[in-house]
Design an enzyme around this catalytic site. Structure first.
Site, PDB file in Angstrom:
ATOM      1  CG  HIS A 125      78.480  31.363 -19.401  1.00 27.84           C
ATOM      2  ND1 HIS A 125      77.716  30.459 -19.025  1.00 27.84           N
ATOM      3  CD2 HIS A 125      79.615  29.810 -18.953  1.00 27.84           C
ATOM      4  CE1 HIS A 125      77.377  29.381 -19.462  1.00 27.84           C
ATOM      5  NE2 HIS A 125      78.741  29.061 -19.685  1.00 27.84           N
ATOM      6  CB  CYS A 136      94.681  45.173 -26.251  1.00 28.08           C
ATOM      7  SG  CYS A 136      94.565  46.846 -27.877  1.00 28.08           S
TER       8      CYS A 136
HETATM    9  P1  NAD Z   1      68.067  28.397 -17.163  1.00 28.48           P
HETATM   10  O1  NAD Z   1      67.078  29.346 -17.602  1.00 28.48           O
HETATM   11  O2  NAD Z   1      68.097  26.890 -18.278  1.00 28.48           O
HETATM   12  O3  NAD Z   1      67.614  27.345 -16.067  1.00 28.48           O
HETATM   13  C1  NAD Z   1      67.110  28.471 -15.176  1.00 28.48           C
HETATM   14  C2  NAD Z   1      66.449  26.602 -13.524  1.00 28.48           C
HETATM   15  O4  NAD Z   1      66.229  28.047 -12.859  1.00 28.48           O
HETATM   16  C3  NAD Z   1      65.448  26.378 -13.728  1.00 28.48           C
HETATM   17  O5  NAD Z   1      65.469  25.350 -13.999  1.00 28.48           O
HETATM   18  C4  NAD Z   1      64.053  26.954 -12.792  1.00 28.48           C
HETATM   19  O6  NAD Z   1      63.472  25.671 -12.443  1.00 28.48           O
HETATM   20  C5  NAD Z   1      65.702  27.845 -12.027  1.00 28.48           C
HETATM   21  N1  NAD Z   1      64.643  28.204 -11.548  1.00 28.48           N
HETATM   22  C6  NAD Z   1      63.767  29.303 -11.619  1.00 28.48           C
HETATM   23  N2  NAD Z   1      63.513  30.233 -10.314  1.00 28.48           N
HETATM   24  C7  NAD Z   1      64.568  29.929  -9.035  1.00 28.48           C
HETATM   25  C8  NAD Z   1      64.736  30.582  -8.125  1.00 28.48           C
HETATM   26  N3  NAD Z   1      63.748  31.500  -7.497  1.00 28.48           N
HETATM   27  N4  NAD Z   1      65.353  29.559  -7.280  1.00 28.48           N
HETATM   28  C9  NAD Z   1      66.025  28.192  -8.073  1.00 28.48           C
HETATM   29  N5  NAD Z   1      65.972  27.556  -8.992  1.00 28.48           N
HETATM   30  C10 NAD Z   1      64.748  28.832  -9.576  1.00 28.48           C
HETATM   31  O7  NAD Z   1      68.879  28.831 -16.700  1.00 28.48           O
HETATM   32  P2  NAD Z   1      71.062  28.356 -16.663  1.00 28.48           P
HETATM   33  O8  NAD Z   1      71.241  26.825 -16.506  1.00 28.48           O
HETATM   34  O9  NAD Z   1      71.676  29.153 -16.263  1.00 28.48           O
HETATM   35  O10 NAD Z   1      71.843  28.113 -18.351  1.00 28.48           O
HETATM   36  C11 NAD Z   1      71.298  29.407 -18.714  1.00 28.48           C
HETATM   37  C12 NAD Z   1      72.097  30.246 -19.724  1.00 28.48           C
HETATM   38  O11 NAD Z   1      72.114  31.484 -19.548  1.00 28.48           O
HETATM   39  C13 NAD Z   1      73.657  30.212 -18.347  1.00 28.48           C
HETATM   40  O12 NAD Z   1      74.516  30.170 -20.124  1.00 28.48           O
HETATM   41  C14 NAD Z   1      73.818  31.124 -17.983  1.00 28.48           C
HETATM   42  O13 NAD Z   1      75.031  31.702 -18.731  1.00 28.48           O
HETATM   43  C15 NAD Z   1      73.011  32.321 -19.278  1.00 28.48           C
HETATM   44  N6  NAD Z   1      71.738  33.361 -18.439  1.00 28.48           N
HETATM   45  C16 NAD Z   1      72.309  34.385 -17.155  1.00 28.48           C
HETATM   46  C17 NAD Z   1      71.687  34.727 -16.413  1.00 28.48           C
HETATM   47  C18 NAD Z   1      72.142  35.561 -15.430  1.00 28.48           C
HETATM   48  O14 NAD Z   1      73.082  36.316 -14.599  1.00 28.48           O
HETATM   49  N7  NAD Z   1      71.710  36.272 -14.545  1.00 28.48           N
HETATM   50  C19 NAD Z   1      70.220  34.836 -16.934  1.00 28.48           C
HETATM   51  C20 NAD Z   1      69.601  34.154 -17.663  1.00 28.48           C
HETATM   52  C21 NAD Z   1      70.771  33.818 -18.097  1.00 28.48           C
END
Ligand code: NAD
Length: 248
Positions: A125, A136
């Site tokens: 992403h 560009c």
């Molecule tokens: P999501 O928010 O849909 O799911 C997050 C998952 O992480 C949940 O299932 C939750 O239970 C689990 N989780 C929470 N705490 C945890 C821990 N300590 N250890 C392991 N698992 C844990 O996120 P997703 O599936 O990545 O999809 C959401 C979209 O949002 C993606 O496209 C992503 O690019 C974007 N996003 C990115 C960031 C980042 O760059 N850090 C942050 C938020 C969202």
């Protein structure tokens, strides 16, 4: 079929046993570093409307507002540090570099895997540490502590964050490459993703159908949990340490 996995010697994940190991990470991987997940409490889209800050249309109407929002997000991310889970993966890659069989595929845009030292990272992403100028076709990287740029140094038009926003398509070349890599892997570890955002939501299925040993690390059950041979209902940092700490 979900097994109640135990951290014992029944799961032998010695990296030399595997042809290719993929860590597929989502927002939950970064949660312990202090970056809120997408759907969880404190998630950025609970506070802000994505259609004002995270889509091409918003950028075209209010580029300054969108760039400022991403600058603030980047500053907050820059204050966070990689946690032990990021470090375990980075150390594995370093120790087994001769095998070249370890790869991270991430949905995260925060760059924490790279800051931990992992080299082989595919960002599905994009990255909050990059801008691009579409006219560009140039990509610009910025470092922690830098404030970033607004205009392309070449054509003087607005640059946009190099992130897959709502309504954007994923880069087809990256998707093609990632699909091939997942088909070739024999160990697939999903960490901290709800698996609801497509096409990433299909990766575990592809890995499973290609015969890989599939493991899920997530404190909560997900829609896809049934595809994994082992599921660890635990946080990313402690779980990765328990599974791989003995090999690094
Ligand atoms: P999501 O928010 O849909 O799911 C997050 C998952 O992480 C949940 O299932 C939750 O239970 C689990 N989780 C929470 N705490 C945890 C821990 N300590 N250890 C392991 N698992 C844990 O996120 P997703 O599936 O990545 O999809 C959401 C979209 O949002 C993606 O496209 C992503 O690019 C974007 N996003 C990115 C960031 C980042 O760059 N850090 C942050 C938020 C969202």
């Amino acid at each position: 079929m979900i097994s109640a996995a135990q951290y014992d010697n029944n799961i032998d994940l010695f990296p030399e046993r595997f042809r290719k190991i993929i860590f597929f990470t989502g927002a939950g991987m970064s949660a312990e570093s202090g970056i809120p997940t997408y759907r969880g409490e404190g998630g950025v889209w609970h506070q802000y409307r994505w259609d004002e800050y995270a889509c091409q249309e918003a950028f075209e109407h209010h580029p300054e507002k969108v760039l400022e929002f991403h600058r603030i997000r980047r500053e907050k991310i820059g204050e966070c540090e990689p946690h032990e889970g990021h470090l375990v993966i980075a150390r594995l890659e370093k120790k087994y570099w001769r095998l070249q069989n370890i790869q991270v595929i991430t949905q995260n845009i925060d760059g924490l895997h790279q800051r931990a030292g992992t080299k082989n990272v595919t960002e599905l992403h994009g990255s909050i540490w990059k801008y691009r100028c579409d006219p560009c076709q140039k990509l610009f990287s910025i470092q922690q502590g830098e404030s970033g740029i607004d205009k392309c140094p070449l054509c003087k038009k607005w640059v946009r964050p190099h992130i897959v926003w709502f309504g954007d398509y994923l880069d087809p070349d990256i998707l093609y490459r990632v699909g091939n890599e997942i088909r070739r892997c024999d160990l697939f570890i999903s960490v901290g993703t709800s698996g609801t955002v497509w096409p990433a939501a299909g990766f575990h299925k592809l890995a499973s159908q290609s015969g890989a040993l599939c493991i899920e690390i997530n404190p909560e059950e997900t829609e896809n949990s049934g595809y994994f041979r082992h599921t660890f209902r635990e946080r990313a940092g402690s779980s990765l340490s328990k599974l791989f700490g003995k090999y690094i």
